[in-house]
Every structure is written in structure tokens, then in C-alpha cells.
Design a protein around this motif. Structure first.
Motif, PDB file in Angstrom:
ATOM      1  N   LYS A 132      95.014  66.609  64.933  1.00  0.00           N
ATOM      2  CA  LYS A 132      96.310  67.719  64.190  1.00  0.00           C
ATOM      3  C   LYS A 132      97.431  66.831  63.979  1.00  0.00           C
ATOM      4  N   ILE A 133      97.623  65.839  65.082  1.00  0.00           N
ATOM      5  CA  ILE A 133      98.972  65.278  65.036  1.00  0.00           C
ATOM      6  C   ILE A 133      98.823  64.110  63.869  1.00  0.00           C
ATOM      7  N   ILE A 134      97.731  63.396  63.618  1.00  0.00           N
ATOM      8  CA  ILE A 134      97.518  62.462  62.632  1.00  0.00           C
ATOM      9  C   ILE A 134      97.319  63.077  61.117  1.00  0.00           C
ATOM     10  N   ARG A 135      96.713  64.682  61.152  1.00  0.00           N
ATOM     11  CA  ARG A 135      97.073  65.282  59.937  1.00  0.00           C
ATOM     12  C   ARG A 135      98.326  65.430  59.446  1.00  0.00           C
ATOM     13  N   ALA A 136      99.378  66.066  60.560  1.00  0.00           N
ATOM     14  CA  ALA A 136     100.540  66.095  60.417  1.00  0.00           C
ATOM     15  C   ALA A 136     101.488  65.070  59.676  1.00  0.00           C
ATOM     16  N   ILE A 137     101.226  63.846  60.257  1.00  0.00           N
ATOM     17  CA  ILE A 137     101.781  62.510  59.848  1.00  0.00           C
ATOM     18  C   ILE A 137     101.180  62.313  58.324  1.00  0.00           C
ATOM     19  N   ALA A 138      99.987  62.373  58.279  1.00  0.00           N
ATOM     20  CA  ALA A 138      99.325  62.078  56.726  1.00  0.00           C
ATOM     21  C   ALA A 138     100.104  62.914  55.640  1.00  0.00           C
ATOM     22  N   ILE A 139     100.192  64.368  56.319  1.00  0.00           N
ATOM     23  CA  ILE A 139     101.077  65.215  55.278  1.00  0.00           C
ATOM     24  C   ILE A 139     102.142  64.821  55.171  1.00  0.00           C
ATOM     25  N   ALA A 140     103.257  64.357  55.893  1.00  0.00           N
ATOM     26  CA  ALA A 140     104.248  64.012  55.909  1.00  0.00           C
ATOM     27  C   ALA A 140     104.530  62.760  54.826  1.00  0.00           C
ATOM     28  N   LEU A 141     103.682  61.652  55.281  1.00  0.00           N
ATOM     29  CA  LEU A 141     103.553  60.441  54.275  1.00  0.00           C
ATOM     30  C   LEU A 141     103.295  60.743  52.955  1.00  0.00           C
ATOM     31  N   SER A 142     102.181  61.967  52.662  1.00  0.00           N
ATOM     32  CA  SER A 142     101.812  62.283  51.387  1.00  0.00           C
ATOM     33  C   SER A 142     103.206  62.836  50.554  1.00  0.00           C
ATOM     34  N   LYS A 143     103.994  63.649  51.199  1.00  0.00           N
ATOM     35  CA  LYS A 143     105.063  64.493  50.582  1.00  0.00           C
ATOM     36  C   LYS A 143     106.063  63.201  50.305  1.00  0.00           C
ATOM     37  N   ARG A 144     106.275  62.554  51.217  1.00  0.00           N
ATOM     38  CA  ARG A 144     107.116  61.199  50.858  1.00  0.00           C
ATOM     39  C   ARG A 144     106.716  60.411  49.732  1.00  0.00           C
ATOM     40  N   LEU A 145     105.567  60.150  49.636  1.00  0.00           N
ATOM     41  CA  LEU A 145     104.922  59.315  48.474  1.00  0.00           C
ATOM     42  C   LEU A 145     105.185  59.935  47.110  1.00  0.00           C
ATOM     43  N   ARG A 146     105.079  61.251  47.166  1.00  0.00           N
ATOM     44  CA  ARG A 146     104.923  62.250  45.855  1.00  0.00           C
ATOM     45  C   ARG A 146     106.609  62.226  45.591  1.00  0.00           C
ATOM     46  N   MET A 147     107.364  62.242  46.518  1.00  0.00           N
ATOM     47  CA  MET A 147     108.812  62.209  46.255  1.00  0.00           C
ATOM     48  C   MET A 147     109.171  60.973  45.529  1.00  0.00           C
ATOM     49  N   ALA A 148     108.555  59.668  46.083  1.00  0.00           N
ATOM     50  CA  ALA A 148     108.828  58.624  45.839  1.00  0.00           C
ATOM     51  C   ALA A 148     108.369  58.341  44.249  1.00  0.00           C
TER      52      ALA A 148
END
Length: 157
Positions: A132-148
Motif C-alpha cells: 500500500k505504501i509503494i502503491r501510494a508512492i507510485a501514484i504520487a510519482l505518476s501524477k507528478r509525471l503527468r503534470m510535467a
């Protein structure tokens, strides 16, 4: 009760406040708290430097962190200022690569830290919570990549 229990409860509350791990259940926060620690960083202090080995990630509980990159002329430029609730340093913890930027305390900061070793230990001891921790981190990174990606696209128009 001994001090570690008070510290564990403080870390649990900080994890619940940050918003990054909202999908976790109350008991998940209590388990995860045992793998994080707290650090206080003074304004101007380097949390880590570009090129360092990536051995931990941080979540800002209070304060601000400047993300800096060195340009081709050797000047350090601030590319982002992160505020409370924001995680940073996660890429290196997940992929084992060196730091892609420097992070400097732009003000006095209180940080939650999760070491690469602690994440490995969590994966072995409590894999459901670690997932769950890794999934939350992956989602945050994914959102950041989409913004970039969106920012890059808007610059090309």
C-alpha cells in the motif's frame, strides 16, 4: 509506557496528516509508523545532494524544501519549492539510482524519513502494508509525471 510508543504514535499521526497515504487503514498507519523516523533540519542545510546515493525518502511534515539542479555552467538553480505533505526522494528509494537533484531546507523543517533498508524490512515483515505504501508512492510519482508532461506540452504550443 516507554518512549518508543509515544514516538510511534507521533509518526503515525504525521503519516495520517500528510495525505499521501489516504488509502491506508488506521491499523496500517500504526504498522507503517514503526518503519519511519523523524528528523529536524535547519534552514539552509542540505538534506541530500544531486548525485548522492539514494538511501531514503522524506515527507515534509512542516517547513519548505528547495529542489535544486546544477545547470551546464555549474550553477545551482531552484526548480521547485515543496511544502508540507509533499514527499521527495522516492525515486531513488524505489530504483536505487543516484539523486537526480539536491534538496535543501528552505526553512526549518520537520521530516518523516523512510530508508531503503526500512522499506525492504517492511516488505519482508508486513508485505500488505508495504504494498500500500509503494502503491501510494507510485501514484504520487505518476501524477507528478503527468503534470510535467502537461507542462512540456504547453511549452511546445
Amino acid at each position: 509506557m516507554p518512549q518508543p510508543t509515544l514516538l510511534n504514535n507521533e509518526i503515525r499521526d504525521m503519516l495520517m496528516d500528510c495525505g499521501l497515504f489516504d488509502p491506508l487503514l488506521a491499523e496500517d498507519f500504526h504498522v507503517a509508523a514503526g518503519y519511519f523516523n523523524i528528523s529536524s533540519i535547519a534552514q539552509g542545510e542540505a538534506i541530500f545532494r544531486e548525485g548522492d546515493a539514494g538511501t531514503f525518502m522524506c515527507i515534509i511534515h512542516s517547513g519548505q524544501v528547495a529542489v535544486q539542479k546544477t545547470n551546464h555552467e555549474g550553477q545551482r538553480l531552484t526548480i521547485a519549492t515543496l511544502r508540507s505533505g509533499r514527499a521527495f526522494g522516492e525515486m531513488a528509494v524505489l530504483d536505487g539510482e543516484r539523486r537526480s537533484a539536491s534538496c535543501i531546507a528552505a526553512s526549518d523543517c520537520v521530516l518523516l524519513n523512510l530508508g531503503k533498508d526500512s522499506l525492504e524490512k517492511m516488505l519482508n515483515e508486513t508485505p500488505r502494508v508495504a504494498a500500500k505504501i509503494i502503491r501510494a508512492i507510485a501514484i504520487a510519482l505518476s501524477k507528478r509525471l503527468r503534470m510535467a508532461d502537461g507542462q512540456l506540452l504547453s511549452q511546445q504550443v
